[in-house]
Design a protein around this motif. Sequence first.
Motif, PDB file in Angstrom:
ATOM      1  N   SER A   1      19.183   3.714 -50.775  1.00  0.00           N
ATOM      2  CA  SER A   1      19.770   4.211 -49.530  1.00  0.00           C
ATOM      3  C   SER A   1      19.347   3.281 -48.400  1.00  0.00           C
ATOM      4  O   SER A   1      18.484   2.424 -48.590  1.00  0.00           O
ATOM      5  CB  SER A   1      19.278   5.641 -49.262  1.00  0.00           C
ATOM      6  OG  SER A   1      17.865   5.694 -49.309  1.00  0.00           O
TER       7      SER A   1
ATOM      8  N   ARG B   1      17.833   2.630 -44.455  1.00  0.00           N
ATOM      9  CA  ARG B   1      16.835   3.245 -43.590  1.00  0.00           C
ATOM     10  C   ARG B   1      17.473   4.294 -42.674  1.00  0.00           C
ATOM     11  O   ARG B   1      16.903   5.360 -42.438  1.00  0.00           O
ATOM     12  CB  ARG B   1      16.186   2.138 -42.745  1.00  0.00           C
ATOM     13  CG  ARG B   1      14.940   2.591 -42.091  1.00  0.00           C
ATOM     14  CD  ARG B   1      14.326   1.534 -41.192  1.00  0.00           C
ATOM     15  NE  ARG B   1      13.205   2.164 -40.532  1.00  0.00           N
ATOM     16  CZ  ARG B   1      11.962   2.140 -41.018  1.00  0.00           C
ATOM     17  NH1 ARG B   1      11.683   1.468 -42.096  1.00  0.00           N
ATOM     18  NH2 ARG B   1      11.007   2.774 -40.376  1.00  0.00           N
TER      19      ARG B   1
ATOM     20  N   ARG C   1      17.950   7.477 -44.521  1.00  0.00           N
ATOM     21  CA  ARG C   1      16.678   8.176 -44.743  1.00  0.00           C
ATOM     22  C   ARG C   1      16.174   8.815 -43.460  1.00  0.00           C
ATOM     23  O   ARG C   1      15.609   9.914 -43.471  1.00  0.00           O
ATOM     24  CB  ARG C   1      15.635   7.205 -45.324  1.00  0.00           C
ATOM     25  CG  ARG C   1      15.994   6.745 -46.733  1.00  0.00           C
ATOM     26  CD  ARG C   1      14.851   6.059 -47.422  1.00  0.00           C
ATOM     27  NE  ARG C   1      14.515   4.741 -46.894  1.00  0.00           N
ATOM     28  CZ  ARG C   1      15.095   3.603 -47.261  1.00  0.00           C
ATOM     29  NH1 ARG C   1      16.068   3.601 -48.165  1.00  0.00           N
ATOM     30  NH2 ARG C   1      14.707   2.453 -46.743  1.00  0.00           N
TER      31      ARG C   1
ATOM     32  N   TRP D   1      18.081  12.045 -43.179  1.00  0.00           N
ATOM     33  CA  TRP D   1      17.631  13.070 -44.141  1.00  0.00           C
ATOM     34  C   TRP D   1      16.271  13.640 -43.751  1.00  0.00           C
ATOM     35  O   TRP D   1      16.025  14.840 -43.869  1.00  0.00           O
ATOM     36  CB  TRP D   1      17.543  12.466 -45.553  1.00  0.00           C
ATOM     37  CG  TRP D   1      18.881  12.097 -46.128  1.00  0.00           C
ATOM     38  CD1 TRP D   1      20.063  12.745 -45.918  1.00  0.00           C
ATOM     39  CD2 TRP D   1      19.168  11.000 -47.002  1.00  0.00           C
ATOM     40  NE1 TRP D   1      21.072  12.121 -46.614  1.00  0.00           N
ATOM     41  CE2 TRP D   1      20.554  11.051 -47.293  1.00  0.00           C
ATOM     42  CE3 TRP D   1      18.408   9.986 -47.577  1.00  0.00           C
ATOM     43  CZ2 TRP D   1      21.177  10.122 -48.120  1.00  0.00           C
ATOM     44  CZ3 TRP D   1      19.022   9.069 -48.397  1.00  0.00           C
ATOM     45  CH2 TRP D   1      20.394   9.123 -48.672  1.00  0.00           C
TER      46      TRP D   1
ATOM     47  N   VAL E   1      13.043  17.456 -48.529  1.00  0.00           N
ATOM     48  CA  VAL E   1      14.047  16.411 -48.754  1.00  0.00           C
ATOM     49  C   VAL E   1      14.640  16.602 -50.155  1.00  0.00           C
ATOM     50  O   VAL E   1      13.893  16.706 -51.134  1.00  0.00           O
ATOM     51  CB  VAL E   1      13.400  15.012 -48.641  1.00  0.00           C
ATOM     52  CG1 VAL E   1      14.369  13.919 -49.078  1.00  0.00           C
ATOM     53  CG2 VAL E   1      12.913  14.767 -47.217  1.00  0.00           C
TER      54      VAL E   1
ATOM     55  N   CYS F   1      17.882  12.186 -52.497  1.00  0.00           N
ATOM     56  CA  CYS F   1      17.690  11.244 -51.391  1.00  0.00           C
ATOM     57  C   CYS F   1      16.414  10.415 -51.570  1.00  0.00           C
ATOM     58  O   CYS F   1      15.946   9.772 -50.637  1.00  0.00           O
ATOM     59  CB  CYS F   1      17.619  12.002 -50.073  1.00  0.00           C
ATOM     60  SG  CYS F   1      19.017  13.101 -49.802  1.00  0.00           S
ATOM     61  N   VAL F   2      15.823  10.464 -52.763  1.00  0.00           N
ATOM     62  CA  VAL F   2      14.577   9.749 -53.031  1.00  0.00           C
ATOM     63  C   VAL F   2      14.845   8.636 -54.033  1.00  0.00           C
ATOM     64  O   VAL F   2      15.592   8.832 -54.994  1.00  0.00           O
ATOM     65  CB  VAL F   2      13.511  10.722 -53.592  1.00  0.00           C
ATOM     66  CG1 VAL F   2      12.244   9.980 -53.989  1.00  0.00           C
ATOM     67  CG2 VAL F   2      13.215  11.820 -52.580  1.00  0.00           C
TER      68      VAL F   2
ATOM     69  N   TYR G   1       8.272   6.759 -47.035  1.00  0.00           N
ATOM     70  CA  TYR G   1       9.622   7.209 -47.382  1.00  0.00           C
ATOM     71  C   TYR G   1      10.671   6.439 -46.566  1.00  0.00           C
ATOM     72  O   TYR G   1      11.660   5.946 -47.116  1.00  0.00           O
ATOM     73  CB  TYR G   1       9.763   8.714 -47.141  1.00  0.00           C
ATOM     74  CG  TYR G   1      11.185   9.179 -47.374  1.00  0.00           C
ATOM     75  CD1 TYR G   1      11.720   9.227 -48.663  1.00  0.00           C
ATOM     76  CD2 TYR G   1      12.011   9.516 -46.301  1.00  0.00           C
ATOM     77  CE1 TYR G   1      13.028   9.607 -48.877  1.00  0.00           C
ATOM     78  CE2 TYR G   1      13.326   9.905 -46.511  1.00  0.00           C
ATOM     79  CZ  TYR G   1      13.832   9.945 -47.797  1.00  0.00           C
ATOM     80  OH  TYR G   1      15.146  10.305 -48.007  1.00  0.00           O
ATOM     81  N   LEU G   2      10.430   6.312 -45.275  1.00  0.00           N
ATOM     82  CA  LEU G   2      11.404   5.600 -44.427  1.00  0.00           C
ATOM     83  C   LEU G   2      11.521   4.141 -44.859  1.00  0.00           C
ATOM     84  O   LEU G   2      12.600   3.565 -44.869  1.00  0.00           O
ATOM     85  CB  LEU G   2      10.983   5.683 -42.949  1.00  0.00           C
ATOM     86  CG  LEU G   2      11.141   7.068 -42.318  1.00  0.00           C
ATOM     87  CD1 LEU G   2      10.552   7.087 -40.917  1.00  0.00           C
ATOM     88  CD2 LEU G   2      12.616   7.489 -42.294  1.00  0.00           C
TER      89      LEU G   2
ATOM     90  N   GLY H   1      12.109   4.639 -49.447  1.00  0.00           N
ATOM     91  CA  GLY H   1      12.644   5.782 -50.181  1.00  0.00           C
ATOM     92  C   GLY H   1      11.661   6.316 -51.204  1.00  0.00           C
ATOM     93  O   GLY H   1      12.053   6.966 -52.169  1.00  0.00           O
TER      94      GLY H   1
ATOM     95  N   ARG I   1       8.764   8.818 -52.320  1.00  0.00           N
ATOM     96  CA  ARG I   1       8.204  10.111 -51.932  1.00  0.00           C
ATOM     97  C   ARG I   1       6.796  10.251 -52.504  1.00  0.00           C
ATOM     98  O   ARG I   1       6.578  10.076 -53.702  1.00  0.00           O
ATOM     99  CB  ARG I   1       9.080  11.255 -52.432  1.00  0.00           C
ATOM    100  CG  ARG I   1       8.491  12.625 -52.084  1.00  0.00           C
ATOM    101  CD  ARG I   1       9.518  13.707 -51.946  1.00  0.00           C
ATOM    102  NE  ARG I   1      10.193  14.039 -53.186  1.00  0.00           N
ATOM    103  CZ  ARG I   1      11.039  15.065 -53.308  1.00  0.00           C
ATOM    104  NH1 ARG I   1      11.322  15.818 -52.247  1.00  0.00           N
ATOM    105  NH2 ARG I   1      11.630  15.308 -54.461  1.00  0.00           N
TER     106      ARG I   1
END
Length: 463
Positions: A31, A33, A36, A39, A50, A54-55, A383-384, A387, A389
């Motif tokens: 994905s 930035r 993310r 999200w 989340v 989306c991870v 995460y940002l 991606g 977690r």
Amino acid sequence: MQGSTDPLERIAALGPVEPYRVKMVEPIQTSTREQREGWLDEAGLNLFRVPAECVFVDLLTDSGTGAMSHHQWGAMMQGDESYAGARSFYRLRDTVRELFGFSEVIPTHQGRAAEHLLFAELVKPGKRVLSNTFFDTTRANAEVAGAVADDLPTPEARDLGSDRPFKGDIDLTRLSDVLKSAPAGEIVGVVMTVTNNAGGGQPVSLSNIRGASELCRGHGIPLILDASRIAENGFFIREREKGFADRSVSEIVRAMSECADIMTMSAKKDGLVNIGGLLAMRDAGMAERIRQQMVVTEGFPTYGGLAGRDLDAMAVGLREAQNEEYLAHRIGQVRFLADLLRDLGVPLIEPTGGHGVFVDAAGFLPHIPRQQYPGQALALALYLEGGVRSCEIGSVMFGDDPDAYWPELVRLAIPRRSYSNAQLGAVATAFAALRERRSAIRGVAIVDSPPVLRHFTAKFAFV
Ligand SMILES: *Cc1c(COP(=O)(O)O)cnc(C)c1O
């Protein structure tokens, strides 16, 4: 080494070789930035909120997130779904008897259900239970049953950087003192958590388990093994404890369980299944009382809230988890990621434990004060950036008590048999980028918080 001209060096840098090959794939999504950011905003800056979709690399937990083998999937097709006395139950019972030596075997839907059943039987209000360090659900179940739950870790456990081999040990001197000074009947059990999850996945030595067992027997108190990660603990004993280099992990696991009277286990860890747990013991009378109780909440005692096919997957998984090549690869993968991060200058809990890498977030982000949750800030930044977690293990999880001590950590838990070394490399790449601009990473404030277990649902804002 990407740039090396020596192919053998480049191969070595790829990390531990997988003792399996891939038969089915689950696509994961990259994905941008911007996506993310959107999200994360919708999730109130809480990674538990989340959606998994989306991870990119999900290191939130290694609990129930591993890949099963084709032997396990094959066994599932033979699951016996009879309500009572299914063949699947007897296969599981016989496996547990063989691997751990407990005669009474009760399946449960996961580890915390086993803990709940056990403490409801063992504890009356005002009683006490002791541990090297309680896992959070174990502590909660002991307390809900009315007990006071005390941790007795050794002083080394608190020293994040010390590379003592068995930082999960219980403090035998304190244990002996407490057992001697407590009124008769007050202490109803001692729980040895192997490996010590809350303490960074640190192992417990066999001599320490034996010492605790002798003290307990001397006082007529049951020793309870929280065996969720017992195979990994056995691997560390073979590697680090004098006299065990030539013993198999299975022999060591059996020696550990021989010290105990009772075992609880989350099979979502070293049972290599996505759901399941176990309660096992030697005392047939106690087992019978628990079986009578469990029908109310868990189900009939031969299925314990699980499908027959789940019991078969567990029976196979418990054995696979003691496979030496599997364990060497698993622990090798955790070390592979730890080595990359250490070489990037990321401060870690040392030595690396069994199931993940614990990053010292306060050390990585010294400009963020404790009141602004450096662990949460780092987990969000990671995460940002990539991606990825991860899970905060610090003041968000444990609370704001200014007098209590706990380190501000981010745990990168590695699911079993799921991610490639290249994907773990992507996690390290994200850390490399964060390191370059770490002073720009902002702390957070809690803006909405539930009364219990706030880390699961709280909402945050950047300060
Ligand atoms: C996961 C875990 C538990 C609890 O098990 P669940 O299956 O999550 O209920 C208990 N003890 C330890 C050491 C664990 O890692």
